[in-house]
Motif scaffolding. Structure first.
Motif, PDB file in Angstrom:
ATOM      1  N   MET A 167       0.832  -1.204   0.000  1.00 29.96           N
ATOM      2  CA  MET A 167       0.000   0.000   0.000  1.00 29.96           C
ATOM      3  C   MET A 167       0.870   1.260   0.000  1.00 29.96           C
ATOM      4  O   MET A 167       0.577   2.239  -0.700  1.00 29.96           O
ATOM      5  N   ASN A 209     -10.243   2.639  -4.238  1.00 29.91           N
ATOM      6  CA  ASN A 209      -8.816   2.515  -3.940  1.00 29.91           C
ATOM      7  C   ASN A 209      -8.394   3.502  -2.857  1.00 29.91           C
ATOM      8  O   ASN A 209      -7.682   3.143  -1.903  1.00 29.91           O
ATOM      9  N   TYR A 259      -6.982   2.683   1.031  1.00 26.34           N
ATOM     10  CA  TYR A 259      -5.734   3.177   1.631  1.00 26.34           C
ATOM     11  C   TYR A 259      -5.996   3.843   2.974  1.00 26.34           C
ATOM     12  O   TYR A 259      -5.239   3.657   3.945  1.00 26.34           O
ATOM     13  N   SER A 299      -4.645  -2.639  -5.280  1.00 21.46           N
ATOM     14  CA  SER A 299      -4.803  -1.962  -3.996  1.00 21.46           C
ATOM     15  C   SER A 299      -6.107  -2.343  -3.308  1.00 21.46           C
ATOM     16  O   SER A 299      -6.160  -2.442  -2.079  1.00 21.46           O
TER      17      SER A 299
END
Length: 516
Positions: free
Chosen positions: A64, A94, A98, A471
């Motif tokens: 990541m 995405n 994160y 991701s």
């Protein structure tokens, strides 16, 4: 639903360790905060598995970090297996992945509180400046992570991209903002402001036969270059008087789908009536003749809505199917909403059944298990699943050969089965020992592991591996590990406040046709 071209699909699937991520003891993966009083703790892998779990968590977080642009704080959709070449596009999903992964990395002591808040602040500040759809508070589906600009030409081909607002991508970003609001005091106000302006009711169709089912999303201009046939006329966005082009022939209509998170958020924000939850199919009705597998079940009524509580009977388990029979359809919302605890007679039955059926199917046919949309080992992207756990007549398949299982016929001979590690990590929330053992064998038996953790997909017969990272899939791994190792960490952050108050009473009464 079957995905169209990935540039237009509603849900994207798509130095290394900044700050010195060293973890020396098993205790270093303990959660920052204890479980809430009276909370049922998730089952956990045995303590002696801690060293390998620690390495998996560190390396997944490393991927990541490697995918995240240092100037914008936006994570790319994907990166090469050596963590050297990130993709040139990103999506709200995405970006949300994160953000929640950063919270997990903090609470599992991979990074400090200061670093986590700095990373979150950088991403939120970029989001606030990004072009988005003002009337709904939602972001478009594709941005360049290097400069946060809206993508209007696909980076890999130059094909035109019409700005699209995806209902499910918007929801995953909304989930992340809600987690940050409740988890990170330093960024609470900014996350609350961005979450507060999001209008999930703009996706709910009050005119459909089953009202308040969600559209796939909407375009800001007529997408004549993309869709054949294109929508014939625009509709006004709810309460805004602004014409947009909805995906008129595309509604999310099955409850076992990652897209139920959009309805959860709309109910939690009091933007749609609670009856919206009961409009989606559990299975199709028993008098429909075209599905591959006839359901078993009965009709029940909730909040005035008649619901056929059907299930598919496969490998000795009556299980409510999804559209494709994949793990993330079943379990990705469960990373945030404690469905099995709030609704013990529905999700509390179905989640364990789905995991058990995936395990039994995989072990019987391939010796490994865990099936969910991910990369194709030969290149590109594909939708992996267990066909018997899906309503889709064309199937999500568990092998490269796309071996179809037809109800009433002998069990077919399956070919080169493709397992996806993120699916097994999601399963760890319900079968921690079995999922751990499965992942350990996948790591030991194949060239399936790199500097960013498990590669995205493994073909178990040929040994071919998709040596890249997505991701979204890495964020699902981080989310599942946060809940397993942190005793429901993300769930606690997500449900604090209006979510539990408004959503829990809605889903609690239901009784699925799934076997107990």
């Amino acid at each position: 639903m079957p995905h169209p071209d990935p540039r237009h699909t509603p849900l994207s699937r798509r130095a290394v360790l900044a700050g010195g991520l060293t973890v020396g003891t098993t205790a270093a993966l303990a959660p920052t905060a204890p479980a809430l009083a009276g909370e049922r703790r998730r089952p956990r892998p045995p303590r002696h598995h801690g060293r390998r779990l620690r390495r998996w968590t560190q390396d997944t977080w490393a991927s990541m970090v490697a995918m995240t642009d240092r100037r914008t704080g936006l994570v790319a959709d994907n990166i090469s297996g050596d963590l050297g070449t990130p993709g040139l596009y990103t999506s709200p999903t995405n970006i949300g992945g994160y953000l929640w992964s950063t919270v997990v990395a903090r609470d599992l002591h991979l990074i400090s509180h200061r670093e986590a808040s700095r990373r979150i602040r950088q991403t939120l500040c970029t989001l606030e400046e990004m072009e988005h759809h003002d009337a709904s508070g939602m972001y478009f589906n594709w941005y360049d992570p290097r400069d946060a600009s809206v993508i209007t030409e696909w980076p890999e081909s130059g094909d035109p991209v019409v700005p699209f607002v995806s209902s499910v991508d918007a929801a995953w970003l909304g989930c992340a903002l809600l987690v940050v609001r409740n988890a990170d005091r330093a960024n609470r106000r900014q996350a609350a402001r961005m979450f507060g302006r999001m209008r999930f009711d703009v996706f709910a169709d009050p005119t459909f036969d089953k009202p308040y089912l969600n559209y796939g999303g909407f375009y800001l201009e007529e997408p004549t270059r993309l869709l054949d046939p294109p929508p014939t006329e625009p509709r006004d966005l709810i309460d805004a008087g602004e014409p947009v082009w909805y995906t008129a022939d595309h509604h999310y209509d099955t409850i076992v789908s990652e897209t139920r998170i959009t309805t959860y958020l709309a109910i939690a924000k009091d933007q749609v009536p609670p009856q919206a939850y009961y409009q989606a199919w559990r299975t199709f009705p028993p008098d429909w003749t075209w599905p591959e597998m006839p359901p078993v079940g009965q009709w029940r009524t909730y909040l005035g809505v008649d619901v056929f509580e059907g299930a598919h009977d496969y490998l000795g388990r009556a299980t409510v199917p999804g559209w494709g029979g994949s793990m993330f359809e079943e379990l990705m919302p469960d990373v945030f909403v404690p469905e099995e605890r709030w609704a013990p007679r529905s999700w509390g039955r179905n989640h364990p059944n789905h995991v058990a059926v995936q395990r039994l199917h995989g072990m019987e046919e391939y010796g490994y298990w865990g099936f969910s949309p991910a990369s194709h080992p030969a290149g590109g992207y594909s939708e992996w699943g267990v066909d018997a756990l899906g309503l889709n007549p064309e199937g999500y398949f568990s092998d490269v050969e796309r071996t179809d299982r037809v109800h009433g016929e002998p069990e077919p001979d399956y070919g080169d089965g493709v397992v996806t590690p993120h699916a097994a990590f999601l399963a760890m929330m319900h079968e921690p020992r079995e999922a751990y053992d499965n992942l350990a064998r996948i790591e030991d038996d194949f060239d399936s592991y790199g500097p960013g953790g498990f590669y995205d997909a493994v073909a178990t017969q040929s040994g071919q591996v998709a040596q890249r990272y997505l991701s979204l899939d890495q964020a699902m791994i981080m989310g599942a590990l946060g809940d397993v190792l942190g005793h429901g960490m993300l769930q606690r952050y997500f449900v604090r406040g209006e979510v539990e108050e408004r959503l829990r009473p809605v889903i609690a009464p239901e009784q699925f046709g799934a076997s107990a």
